[in-house]
Design an enzyme around this catalytic site. Structure first.
Site, PDB file in Angstrom:
ATOM      1  CB  SER A  54      -0.694   5.349  -8.358  1.00 41.39           C
ATOM      2  OG  SER A  54       0.830   5.938  -8.487  1.00 41.39           O
ATOM      3  CE1 TYR A 101       0.127   3.697  -2.996  1.00 42.06           C
ATOM      4  CE2 TYR A 101       1.172   4.170  -5.227  1.00 42.06           C
ATOM      5  CZ  TYR A 101       0.257   4.502  -4.083  1.00 42.06           C
ATOM      6  OH  TYR A 101      -0.612   5.449  -4.402  1.00 42.06           O
TER       7      TYR A 101
END
Length: 253
Positions: free
Chosen positions: A145, A158
């Site tokens: 990400s 995350y």
């Protein structure tokens, strides 16, 4: 590598995974995709791949439960034999995942553990379990990400998992190099999907704020990402190894 390569795409029934599966099919790759719950969605994705002239299969898999990996590997062996009369896949795309938005101070241990199991432990041990089925000279793409490079409040846990994926990918590239297996990372920016409750897609304020911070002036779409993954698995990218490719439209440059 066989004339027609076969890719395994986890979470390939929707979102970025579906876009990846279709992009791979469009460039001549057959696809095995996994799904967790929605068999109807998976069947539709298989039909879309077949409409592009490629063979496909869908298998259930919970990437957050490593106890199920041996049984999944056996199901994959059976699917490969039945559909392709083959024993190996050529590409693995570790895409499946979830998003949890919670401030650092309020993130629970249960939320943290769930993210570990799905994003980090799942990728580590599923890939390990699949090693006997990945052809020498094959390729692996792990999904990270943009949040592993820049910060947005609420994604500490995350993003930490995705940072772990980026380190893991370099080690995988080094240790699988003797088999000619290349390992790279694609790191998407914010994408309009149902990921994380669909906030980026459905919250106009969030969407506009992200777009304003992006050089190309908009939020990403699933079809901005799938072709990037497919490109890394194309013949001309064979000398790219151990790299992180951010596909985020130039956010936070």
């Amino acid at each position: 590598m066989a004339t027609t390569p076969i890719a395994l795409v986890t979470g390939g029934s929707r979102g970025l995974g579906r876009s990846t599966a279709l992009a791979l099919a469009a460039q001549g790759t057959d696809v095995v995709l996994t799904y967790q719950h929605n068999a109807e969605q998976a069947t539709a994705a298989v039909a879309a791949i077949q409409a592009l002239g490629r063979r496909a299969a869908a298998l259930p898999l919970d990437v957050g439960d490593s106890r199920g990996f041996p049984a999944f590997v056996q199901r994959l062996r059976e699917a490969l034999a039945a559909t392709w009369q083959r024993e190996r896949i050529d590409f693995l795309v570790n895409n499946a995942g979830i998003g949890i938005h919670a401030p650092f101070a309020q993130t629970t241990e249960a939320q943290f553990d769930q993210l570990v199991d799905i994003h980090l432990k799942g990728t580590f041990f599923l890939t390990q379990a699949l090693l006997p089925l990945i052809a020498d000279g094959g390729r692996i793409v792990n999904l990270s990400s943009g949040l592993a490079r820049f910060t947005m409040p609420g994604y500490a846990a995350y993003a930490a998992m995705k940072g772990g994926i980026e380190v893991l990918s370099r080690y995988m590239a080094q240790e699988l190099g003797p088999r000619g297996i290349r390992v790279n990372v694609v790191a998407p920016g914010a994408i309009e999907t149902d990921f994380g409750g669909g906030t980026v897609r459905d919250d106009a304020g969030v969407n506009a704020a992200i777009a304003a911070q992006t050089a190309l002036g908009r939020v990403g779409l699933p079809d901005d990402i799938g072709p990037v993954v497919a490109a890394l698995l194309s013949p001309g990218m064979g000398w790219v190894n151990g790299q992180r490719i951010e596909a985020a439209g130039g956010i936070h440059l």
